[in-house]
Scaffold this active site. Sequence first.
Site, PDB file in Angstrom:
ATOM      1  N   ASN A  16       7.493   2.835   3.128  1.00 38.12           N
ATOM      2  CA  ASN A  16       8.692   3.084   2.325  1.00 38.12           C
ATOM      3  C   ASN A  16       9.682   1.914   2.347  1.00 38.12           C
ATOM      4  O   ASN A  16       9.880   1.256   1.349  1.00 38.12           O
ATOM      5  CB  ASN A  16       9.433   4.299   2.887  1.00 38.12           C
TER       6      ASN A  16
ATOM      7  N   ASP B  68       7.471  14.372   2.847  1.00 42.59           N
ATOM      8  CA  ASP B  68       7.303  12.924   2.789  1.00 42.59           C
ATOM      9  C   ASP B  68       7.326  12.293   4.178  1.00 42.59           C
ATOM     10  O   ASP B  68       6.568  11.363   4.463  1.00 42.59           O
ATOM     11  CB  ASP B  68       8.396  12.321   1.902  1.00 42.59           C
ATOM     12  N   GLY B  69       8.195  12.810   5.042  1.00 40.75           N
ATOM     13  CA  GLY B  69       8.288  12.265   6.402  1.00 40.75           C
ATOM     14  C   GLY B  69       6.974  12.440   7.147  1.00 40.75           C
ATOM     15  O   GLY B  69       6.539  11.554   7.884  1.00 40.75           O
TER      16      GLY B  69
ATOM     17  N   ARG C 240      32.989  -1.489   9.188  1.00 38.77           N
ATOM     18  CA  ARG C 240      33.206  -2.940   9.081  1.00 38.77           C
ATOM     19  C   ARG C 240      32.036  -3.549   8.331  1.00 38.77           C
ATOM     20  O   ARG C 240      30.878  -3.168   8.538  1.00 38.77           O
ATOM     21  CB  ARG C 240      33.326  -3.570  10.468  1.00 38.77           C
TER      22      ARG C 240
ATOM     23  N   TYR D 231      15.538   5.740  -0.208  1.00 43.81           N
ATOM     24  CA  TYR D 231      16.887   5.223   0.081  1.00 43.81           C
ATOM     25  C   TYR D 231      17.303   4.151  -0.929  1.00 43.81           C
ATOM     26  O   TYR D 231      18.451   4.084  -1.371  1.00 43.81           O
ATOM     27  CB  TYR D 231      16.880   4.650   1.509  1.00 43.81           C
ATOM     28  N   SER D 232      16.345   3.303  -1.307  1.00 44.21           N
ATOM     29  CA  SER D 232      16.624   2.215  -2.247  1.00 44.21           C
ATOM     30  C   SER D 232      17.245   2.735  -3.551  1.00 44.21           C
ATOM     31  O   SER D 232      18.149   2.111  -4.114  1.00 44.21           O
ATOM     32  CB  SER D 232      15.298   1.493  -2.525  1.00 44.21           C
ATOM     33  N   LEU D 233      16.755   3.893  -4.004  1.00 39.05           N
ATOM     34  CA  LEU D 233      17.285   4.488  -5.244  1.00 39.05           C
ATOM     35  C   LEU D 233      18.753   4.882  -5.045  1.00 39.05           C
ATOM     36  O   LEU D 233      19.602   4.643  -5.908  1.00 39.05           O
ATOM     37  CB  LEU D 233      16.441   5.712  -5.623  1.00 39.05           C
ATOM     38  N   SER D 234      19.054   5.449  -3.866  1.00 31.64           N
ATOM     39  CA  SER D 234      20.439   5.840  -3.574  1.00 31.64           C
ATOM     40  C   SER D 234      21.362   4.628  -3.523  1.00 31.64           C
ATOM     41  O   SER D 234      22.560   4.736  -3.766  1.00 31.64           O
ATOM     42  CB  SER D 234      20.536   6.559  -2.224  1.00 31.64           C
TER      43      SER D 234
HETATM   44  N1  LIG Z   1      20.788   8.022   1.450  1.00 34.82           N
HETATM   45  C1  LIG Z   1      19.473   8.149   1.363  1.00 34.82           C
HETATM   46  O1  LIG Z   1      18.898   8.388   0.289  1.00 34.82           O
HETATM   47  C2  LIG Z   1      18.640   7.954   2.589  1.00 34.82           C
HETATM   48  C3  LIG Z   1      19.236   7.718   3.835  1.00 34.82           C
HETATM   49  C4  LIG Z   1      18.417   7.506   4.941  1.00 34.82           C
HETATM   50  C5  LIG Z   1      17.005   7.523   4.799  1.00 34.82           C
HETATM   51  N2  LIG Z   1      16.481   7.776   3.593  1.00 34.82           N
HETATM   52  C6  LIG Z   1      15.019   7.749   3.369  1.00 34.82           C
HETATM   53  O2  LIG Z   1      14.313   8.635   4.165  1.00 34.82           O
HETATM   54  C7  LIG Z   1      13.021   8.068   4.338  1.00 34.82           C
HETATM   55  C8  LIG Z   1      12.295   8.781   5.427  1.00 34.82           C
HETATM   56  O3  LIG Z   1      11.946  10.041   4.923  1.00 34.82           O
HETATM   57  P1  LIG Z   1      11.829  11.326   5.868  1.00 34.82           P
HETATM   58  O4  LIG Z   1      11.317  12.453   5.035  1.00 34.82           O
HETATM   59  O5  LIG Z   1      11.111  10.935   7.132  1.00 34.82           O
HETATM   60  O6  LIG Z   1      13.314  11.524   6.304  1.00 34.82           O
HETATM   61  P2  LIG Z   1      14.312  12.693   5.878  1.00 34.82           P
HETATM   62  O7  LIG Z   1      13.697  14.008   6.274  1.00 34.82           O
HETATM   63  O8  LIG Z   1      15.659  12.319   6.371  1.00 34.82           O
HETATM   64  O9  LIG Z   1      14.183  12.591   4.309  1.00 34.82           O
HETATM   65  C9  LIG Z   1      14.960  11.938   3.419  1.00 34.82           C
HETATM   66  C10 LIG Z   1      14.596  12.418   2.017  1.00 34.82           C
HETATM   67  O10 LIG Z   1      13.926  11.336   1.374  1.00 34.82           O
HETATM   68  C11 LIG Z   1      12.754  11.841   0.741  1.00 34.82           C
HETATM   69  N3  LIG Z   1      11.790  10.756   0.640  1.00 34.82           N
HETATM   70  C12 LIG Z   1      11.146  10.112   1.646  1.00 34.82           C
HETATM   71  N4  LIG Z   1      10.333   9.172   1.146  1.00 34.82           N
HETATM   72  C13 LIG Z   1      10.460   9.228  -0.220  1.00 34.82           C
HETATM   73  C14 LIG Z   1       9.886   8.510  -1.302  1.00 34.82           C
HETATM   74  N5  LIG Z   1       9.035   7.518  -1.099  1.00 34.82           N
HETATM   75  N6  LIG Z   1      10.261   8.824  -2.566  1.00 34.82           N
HETATM   76  C15 LIG Z   1      11.149   9.805  -2.801  1.00 34.82           C
HETATM   77  N7  LIG Z   1      11.735  10.522  -1.832  1.00 34.82           N
HETATM   78  C16 LIG Z   1      11.401  10.234  -0.549  1.00 34.82           C
HETATM   79  C17 LIG Z   1      12.306  13.019   1.603  1.00 34.82           C
HETATM   80  O11 LIG Z   1      11.488  13.906   0.878  1.00 34.82           O
HETATM   81  C18 LIG Z   1      13.642  13.629   1.948  1.00 34.82           C
HETATM   82  O12 LIG Z   1      14.104  14.492   0.917  1.00 34.82           O
HETATM   83  C19 LIG Z   1      13.328   6.626   4.635  1.00 34.82           C
HETATM   84  O13 LIG Z   1      12.214   5.781   4.416  1.00 34.82           O
HETATM   85  C20 LIG Z   1      14.477   6.365   3.690  1.00 34.82           C
HETATM   86  O14 LIG Z   1      14.038   5.807   2.475  1.00 34.82           O
HETATM   87  C21 LIG Z   1      17.266   8.001   2.485  1.00 34.82           C
HETATM   88  N1  LIG Z   2       2.596  15.792  13.361  1.00 39.75           N
HETATM   89  C1  LIG Z   2       3.673  15.146  13.706  1.00 39.75           C
HETATM   90  N2  LIG Z   2       3.796  14.578  14.915  1.00 39.75           N
HETATM   91  C2  LIG Z   2       4.899  13.911  15.245  1.00 39.75           C
HETATM   92  N3  LIG Z   2       5.943  13.745  14.445  1.00 39.75           N
HETATM   93  C3  LIG Z   2       5.875  14.268  13.233  1.00 39.75           C
HETATM   94  C4  LIG Z   2       4.739  14.990  12.797  1.00 39.75           C
HETATM   95  N4  LIG Z   2       4.960  15.400  11.532  1.00 39.75           N
HETATM   96  C5  LIG Z   2       6.168  14.970  11.218  1.00 39.75           C
HETATM   97  N5  LIG Z   2       6.722  14.280  12.230  1.00 39.75           N
HETATM   98  C6  LIG Z   2       8.055  13.670  12.263  1.00 39.75           C
HETATM   99  O1  LIG Z   2       8.952  14.606  11.733  1.00 39.75           O
HETATM  100  C7  LIG Z   2       9.521  14.085  10.530  1.00 39.75           C
HETATM  101  C8  LIG Z   2       9.301  15.090   9.417  1.00 39.75           C
HETATM  102  O2  LIG Z   2      10.195  16.091   9.552  1.00 39.75           O
HETATM  103  P1  LIG Z   2      10.964  16.602   8.317  1.00 39.75           P
HETATM  104  O3  LIG Z   2      11.612  17.869   8.699  1.00 39.75           O
HETATM  105  O4  LIG Z   2      11.829  15.501   7.766  1.00 39.75           O
HETATM  106  O5  LIG Z   2       9.761  16.965   7.349  1.00 39.75           O
HETATM  107  P2  LIG Z   2       9.210  16.285   6.099  1.00 39.75           P
HETATM  108  O6  LIG Z   2       7.740  16.298   6.265  1.00 39.75           O
HETATM  109  O7  LIG Z   2       9.847  14.973   5.783  1.00 39.75           O
HETATM  110  O8  LIG Z   2       9.644  17.321   5.002  1.00 39.75           O
HETATM  111  P3  LIG Z   2      10.959  17.324   4.135  1.00 39.75           P
HETATM  112  O9  LIG Z   2      10.422  17.133   2.745  1.00 39.75           O
HETATM  113  O10 LIG Z   2      11.518  18.679   4.417  1.00 39.75           O
HETATM  114  O11 LIG Z   2      11.854  16.181   4.570  1.00 39.75           O
HETATM  115  C9  LIG Z   2       8.752  12.843  10.156  1.00 39.75           C
HETATM  116  O12 LIG Z   2       9.629  11.887   9.677  1.00 39.75           O
HETATM  117  C10 LIG Z   2       8.098  12.440  11.450  1.00 39.75           C
HETATM  118  O13 LIG Z   2       8.924  11.520  12.151  1.00 39.75           O
END
Ligand SMILES: NC(=O)c1ccc[n+]([C@@H]2O[C@H](COP(=O)([O-])OP(=O)(O)OC[C@H]3O[C@@H](n4cnc5c(N)ncnc54)[C@H](O)[C@@H]3O)[C@@H](O)[C@H]2O)c1
Ligand SMILES: Nc1ncnc2c1ncn2[C@@H]1O[C@H](COP(=O)(O)OP(=O)(O)OP(=O)(O)O)[C@@H](O)[C@H]1O
Length: 281
Positions: free
Chosen positions: A138, A64-65, A149, A181-184
Site C-alpha cells: 500500500n 484490507d488490513g 509543528r 491514505y494517499s487518496l485522503s
Molecule cells: N486518513 C487515512 O485515510 C488513513 C490514515 C492512516 C492509515 N490509512 C491507511 O490504512 C492502511 C492500512 O489499512 P488497515 O486496514 O490495516 O488499517 P485500518 O483498519 O486503520 O484501515 C484504514 C482503512 O483503509 C482501508 N484501506 C486499506 N487499504 C486500502 C486500499 N488499498 N484501498 C482502499 N482502502 C484501503 C481499510 O479498508 C480501512 O477502511 C494504510 O496502508 C494506510 O493507507 C489511511
Molecule cells: N491473522 C492475523 N494475524 C496477525 N495479525 C493480523 C491477522 N489478521 C489481521 N491482522 C492484523 O490486524 C489488522 C486487521 O484488523 P482490522 O480490524 O483493521 O481488520 P481489517 O481486515 O483491516 O478489516 P477492516 O476492513 O474492518 O479494516 C491488520 O492490519 C493486521 O495488522
Amino acid sequence: MQTLVIVAKRDTPQAMALAAEIRERYPNLTVLADRALAHALNWPRIEDRELAARAELVVVLGGDGTLIYAARLLGGRDVPILGVNLGSLGFMTEVPVEELFTRLAEVLAGNFHVDSRMKLSCRLMRGGKVLIEDEILNDVVINKGALARIADHETSIDGVPITTYKADGVILATPTGSTAYSLSAGGPIVHPSVDCTILSPICSHALTQRSIVVPADRTIRVTLKSETADTYLTLDGQTGHSLQTGDCIEVVRSPNRVELVRNPRVAFFTILRQKLHWGER
Ligand SMILES: NC(=O)c1ccc[n+]([C@@H]2O[C@H](COP(=O)([O-])OP(=O)(O)OC[C@H]3O[C@@H](n4cnc5c(N)ncnc54)[C@H](O)[C@@H]3O)[C@@H](O)[C@H]2O)c1
Ligand SMILES: Nc1ncnc2c1ncn2[C@@H]1O[C@H](COP(=O)(O)OP(=O)(O)OP(=O)(O)O)[C@@H](O)[C@H]1O
C-alpha cells in the site's frame, strides 16, 4: 494446488467457522492456518516462514488490513491470494462472503485470473547504514505525532532534487495504495495495472506542492531535515519506526509482486462505484 493457507482477521468467529468449513469440504487438501487462527482452532501451529514456503493458494478472510498482513507473510513468493471480505470496506478483499465457496471451487479448478500488483521496496537509512528494509503493498508514510509543528522533507528522484516539503508528512504509495491514505491526502486514484509510485505531501504548507506520479523504476529519496523528536515511518499501516533528523527513506519498485485473484464479475471501476459510493449500477 494441494496446500491452501487461510489467513483470517483475528478473533472473528465468522472467520473461524468458515475456516473450519473449508477444511471439512476439502479433506484431500492440506489446509493450514496463520498462527492466530491455528491457535484459536487448535490446528497445527506452523511458523510464518514455513507457511509462506508451503502455500500454493492463500485465502484471506478479513478486510484490507488482513490482506496486507497475508501479502507481507508471503514475502517475495507470488502465490495467488483470494480475498474474501469480512471487514468493513474490503477494497482489496473483493469476494463477498456468500460467494466464497463458488469462487474457491473455481480457483481450485484452475479457472481464475490474477491481478498482479506492484510492490515497493523501502529502505530506512541512518548514518549510511540500512536500518530497515521492507516490501510494501500500500504505502510508506512519514508523518509526525501529536505536536502541530511542520517538518521539512527534502525529496529527490533519481538524485535530482524536487523540493523540500514543509508538511505534516509525505506518503509514497503504490497504485494499490492510491485508494487508501494517499487518496485522503489529495492524491490521484491510479488503476492497479499501471506501475508507478505516487508521491504526496500531507497538508503541505505550499499550495502548489501537489501529488506527483513517478515512473515505478525511479528511486525516490526523502530525507528528514528539521529537528523533530516525534516523526514516524509507517509501512502499510502495519509497522511503525521512530525517525531521527537526517534519516533517509528510499523507495523503488520491488522485483516481487502480489497476485490477487480477480473476481471476474467485478472490474476496478465497479469497486470504485460500490465502495466509494460513486453511483448506482
Ligand atoms: N486518513 C487515512 O485515510 C488513513 C490514515 C492512516 C492509515 N490509512 C491507511 O490504512 C492502511 C492500512 O489499512 P488497515 O486496514 O490495516 O488499517 P485500518 O483498519 O486503520 O484501515 C484504514 C482503512 O483503509 C482501508 N484501506 C486499506 N487499504 C486500502 C486500499 N488499498 N484501498 C482502499 N482502502 C484501503 C481499510 O479498508 C480501512 O477502511 C494504510 O496502508 C494506510 O493507507 C489511511
Ligand atoms: N491473522 C492475523 N494475524 C496477525 N495479525 C493480523 C491477522 N489478521 C489481521 N491482522 C492484523 O490486524 C489488522 C486487521 O484488523 P482490522 O480490524 O483493521 O481488520 P481489517 O481486515 O483491516 O478489516 P477492516 O476492513 O474492518 O479494516 C491488520 O492490519 C493486521 O495488522
